[in-house]
Scaffold this motif. Sequence first.
Motif, PDB file in Angstrom:
ATOM      1  N   GLN A 114      42.213  45.465  42.516  1.00 19.26           N
ATOM      2  CA  GLN A 114      42.615  45.049  43.863  1.00 19.26           C
ATOM      3  C   GLN A 114      43.189  43.639  43.840  1.00 19.26           C
ATOM      4  OE1 GLN A 114      39.127  45.539  46.322  1.00 19.26           O
ATOM      5  NE2 GLN A 114      39.166  47.769  46.198  1.00 19.26           N
ATOM      6  N   LEU A 115      42.543  42.737  43.090  1.00 24.33           N
ATOM      7  CA  LEU A 115      43.024  41.360  43.003  1.00 24.33           C
ATOM      8  C   LEU A 115      44.412  41.287  42.392  1.00 24.33           C
ATOM      9  CD1 LEU A 115      39.996  39.170  41.782  1.00 24.33           C
ATOM     10  CD2 LEU A 115      41.209  38.999  43.962  1.00 24.33           C
ATOM     11  N   TYR A 116      44.635  42.101  41.353  1.00 20.06           N
ATOM     12  CA  TYR A 116      45.876  42.024  40.589  1.00 20.06           C
ATOM     13  C   TYR A 116      46.752  43.260  40.813  1.00 20.06           C
ATOM     14  CZ  TYR A 116      43.821  38.035  38.187  1.00 20.06           C
ATOM     15  OH  TYR A 116      43.263  36.813  37.892  1.00 20.06           O
ATOM     16  N   ALA A 117      46.667  43.832  41.993  1.00 20.68           N
ATOM     17  CA  ALA A 117      47.487  45.005  42.316  1.00 20.68           C
ATOM     18  C   ALA A 117      48.977  44.675  42.101  1.00 20.68           C
ATOM     19  CB  ALA A 117      47.233  45.430  43.759  1.00 20.68           C
ATOM     20  N   PRO A 118      49.755  45.628  41.599  1.00 21.61           N
ATOM     21  CA  PRO A 118      49.433  47.049  41.405  1.00 21.61           C
ATOM     22  C   PRO A 118      48.831  47.399  40.052  1.00 21.61           C
ATOM     23  CG  PRO A 118      51.746  46.690  40.940  1.00 21.61           C
ATOM     24  CD  PRO A 118      51.185  45.354  41.331  1.00 21.61           C
ATOM     25  N   LYS A 119      48.407  46.396  39.288  1.00 18.02           N
ATOM     26  CA  LYS A 119      47.861  46.660  37.958  1.00 18.02           C
ATOM     27  C   LYS A 119      46.495  47.332  38.047  1.00 18.02           C
ATOM     28  CE  LYS A 119      51.169  44.878  35.386  1.00 18.02           C
ATOM     29  NZ  LYS A 119      52.235  44.897  36.392  1.00 18.02           N
ATOM     30  N   LYS A 120      46.142  48.051  36.971  1.00 18.19           N
ATOM     31  CA  LYS A 120      44.844  48.689  36.829  1.00 18.19           C
ATOM     32  C   LYS A 120      44.088  48.016  35.691  1.00 18.19           C
ATOM     33  CE  LYS A 120      45.963  51.669  39.977  1.00 18.19           C
ATOM     34  NZ  LYS A 120      45.373  51.563  41.340  1.00 18.19           N
ATOM     35  N   ALA A 121      42.794  47.772  35.892  1.00 17.77           N
ATOM     36  CA  ALA A 121      41.991  47.029  34.921  1.00 17.77           C
ATOM     37  C   ALA A 121      41.231  47.962  33.989  1.00 17.77           C
ATOM     38  CB  ALA A 121      41.009  46.117  35.644  1.00 17.77           C
ATOM     39  N   LEU A 122      41.078  47.521  32.735  1.00 15.82           N
ATOM     40  CA  LEU A 122      40.265  48.219  31.746  1.00 15.82           C
ATOM     41  C   LEU A 122      39.453  47.184  30.990  1.00 15.82           C
ATOM     42  CD1 LEU A 122      39.523  50.866  30.252  1.00 15.82           C
ATOM     43  CD2 LEU A 122      41.452  50.401  28.700  1.00 15.82           C
ATOM     44  N   LEU A 123      38.121  47.329  31.017  1.00 18.23           N
ATOM     45  CA  LEU A 123      37.230  46.340  30.401  1.00 18.23           C
ATOM     46  C   LEU A 123      37.167  46.478  28.890  1.00 18.23           C
ATOM     47  CD1 LEU A 123      34.153  46.322  32.817  1.00 18.23           C
ATOM     48  CD2 LEU A 123      36.084  44.744  32.758  1.00 18.23           C
ATOM     49  N   PHE A 124      37.026  45.321  28.229  1.00 16.96           N
ATOM     50  CA  PHE A 124      36.799  45.237  26.786  1.00 16.96           C
ATOM     51  C   PHE A 124      35.647  44.270  26.532  1.00 16.96           C
ATOM     52  CE2 PHE A 124      40.989  47.033  26.870  1.00 16.96           C
ATOM     53  CZ  PHE A 124      41.112  47.756  25.687  1.00 16.96           C
ATOM     54  N   ASN A 125      35.093  44.314  25.324  1.00 14.22           N
ATOM     55  CA  ASN A 125      33.935  43.483  24.995  1.00 14.22           C
ATOM     56  C   ASN A 125      34.265  42.009  24.842  1.00 14.22           C
ATOM     57  OD1 ASN A 125      32.596  45.902  24.988  1.00 14.22           O
ATOM     58  ND2 ASN A 125      31.632  45.620  22.993  1.00 14.22           N
ATOM     59  N   SER A 261      31.069  33.931  31.128  1.00 11.88           N
ATOM     60  CA  SER A 261      30.470  35.232  30.911  1.00 11.88           C
ATOM     61  C   SER A 261      30.869  35.750  29.539  1.00 11.88           C
ATOM     62  CB  SER A 261      30.901  36.200  32.032  1.00 11.88           C
ATOM     63  OG  SER A 261      30.199  37.424  31.936  1.00 11.88           O
ATOM     64  N   MET A 262      31.013  37.058  29.428  1.00  8.04           N
ATOM     65  CA  MET A 262      31.396  37.702  28.173  1.00  8.04           C
ATOM     66  C   MET A 262      32.213  38.928  28.509  1.00  8.04           C
ATOM     67  SD  MET A 262      31.167  37.590  24.902  1.00  8.04           S
ATOM     68  CE  MET A 262      31.533  38.663  23.506  1.00  8.04           C
ATOM     69  N   GLY A 263      33.264  39.166  27.743  1.00 10.52           N
ATOM     70  CA  GLY A 263      34.093  40.334  27.966  1.00 10.52           C
ATOM     71  C   GLY A 263      35.519  39.951  28.296  1.00 10.52           C
ATOM     72  N   ALA A 264      36.333  40.949  28.590  1.00 12.02           N
ATOM     73  CA  ALA A 264      37.736  40.743  28.915  1.00 12.02           C
ATOM     74  C   ALA A 264      38.250  41.995  29.591  1.00 12.02           C
ATOM     75  CB  ALA A 264      38.546  40.446  27.649  1.00 12.02           C
TER      76      ALA A 264
END
Length: 398
Positions: A114-125, A261-264
Amino acid sequence: MRNKASFDYTSSSDVGLNARLKTLKNAHNFRTITDYQHNGISITPYASHTHHSSHKPLINFASNDYLALSLDTALTQEFLSTLCAQDMVFSSASSRSLSGGFPIYDTLESHLSQLYAPKKALLFNSGYHCNLSCIQGLGTLTHTLFLLDRFSHASVFDGARNTHFKRFRHNDMTALEALIEFHHSHYERVIVVTEGLFSMEGDFGKINDIIQLKKAYPNVFLYVDEAHSVGVCGNNGLGIAYEYIKEIDFLVLTFGKALASMGACMLCNATQRDFFINTARGLIYSTALPPINVAWSNFIWSKIPTLNHKREKLHLLSQHLRSLLKEKGYAARGEAHIISLMCGDNHSAITLSHRLRECGFFAPAIKEPTIPKGTARIRFSLNAALELEHISQLAEAL
């Protein structure tokens, strides 16, 4: 009884290892690991590390916790008061492609989408996992060429290792344009990789200039790593690339620096997201982050737009240090909260780092091969918990 012709593989291997380690030591490039006791802006070498002659507290100028959120106890208490039982889990126990998925992952990805629309987010470690895995995945596509800024992070180069790639001089748009012009007709896709804020030079990537180049070539794509700028720079701390979100094809945000935090995450379109779910080995074959950690990241992301006061203070600290270094005639680089004092060779940088330690400041030497030969430096990483007096004391110590 042992055969006379048998070979002691262990000792033979160690001979090679020792030779390599000796070479590193002779080049003043031998790394060690030290644990520290952390107390606010100061760190103290842990007592068991007897190779340190002094165990006095050192003001930490090496932390990437730019907004000092890990030191904000009120923020931590607020998070704990909002934490629900289903997120208070300390291990996912599996990758998300198996049984390691939890609702909080979707909550954070939806928030970022939602913050970075229209992009879709995918979490990584981690940012390293993200860059390594996504560039490797994209590299499996036929007729793909990567054009990498020479000062891109090591994870980018590790990901591109078995792909077709070329480097261009740091932030040199003339060199980049020449490479694009020469190669674009020979490849189906050309992916330009840059950063929002470069981790060692401390300068900003020329994202707008690259976008202008990109518009002239329909098969050119843009990949931006916002590791050191997200949380600190751009509108409400959403990063340098935020205003260009529709023009950027792949945007990486890391949580282990300004977000404490941790992750990306990778931000891309829906098709690309599905592609990474199926090709990004660091996602497929790694145990997912603990739900409690993802819950903390989600909480911090909800606070990032409200932290302008911390960003303004960090900007003031940065201006002050750059001004003092300029007054004293030092060769310094950096346009924001990462400022490097250039020393030249590894030995000079190490010597200065040791002298600063004696004065009560922790600022490690950054050496070849992390940066190019002849550009060893002291990298000052500022954070919002520091005060102007700490900056002045550091400049005086120099």
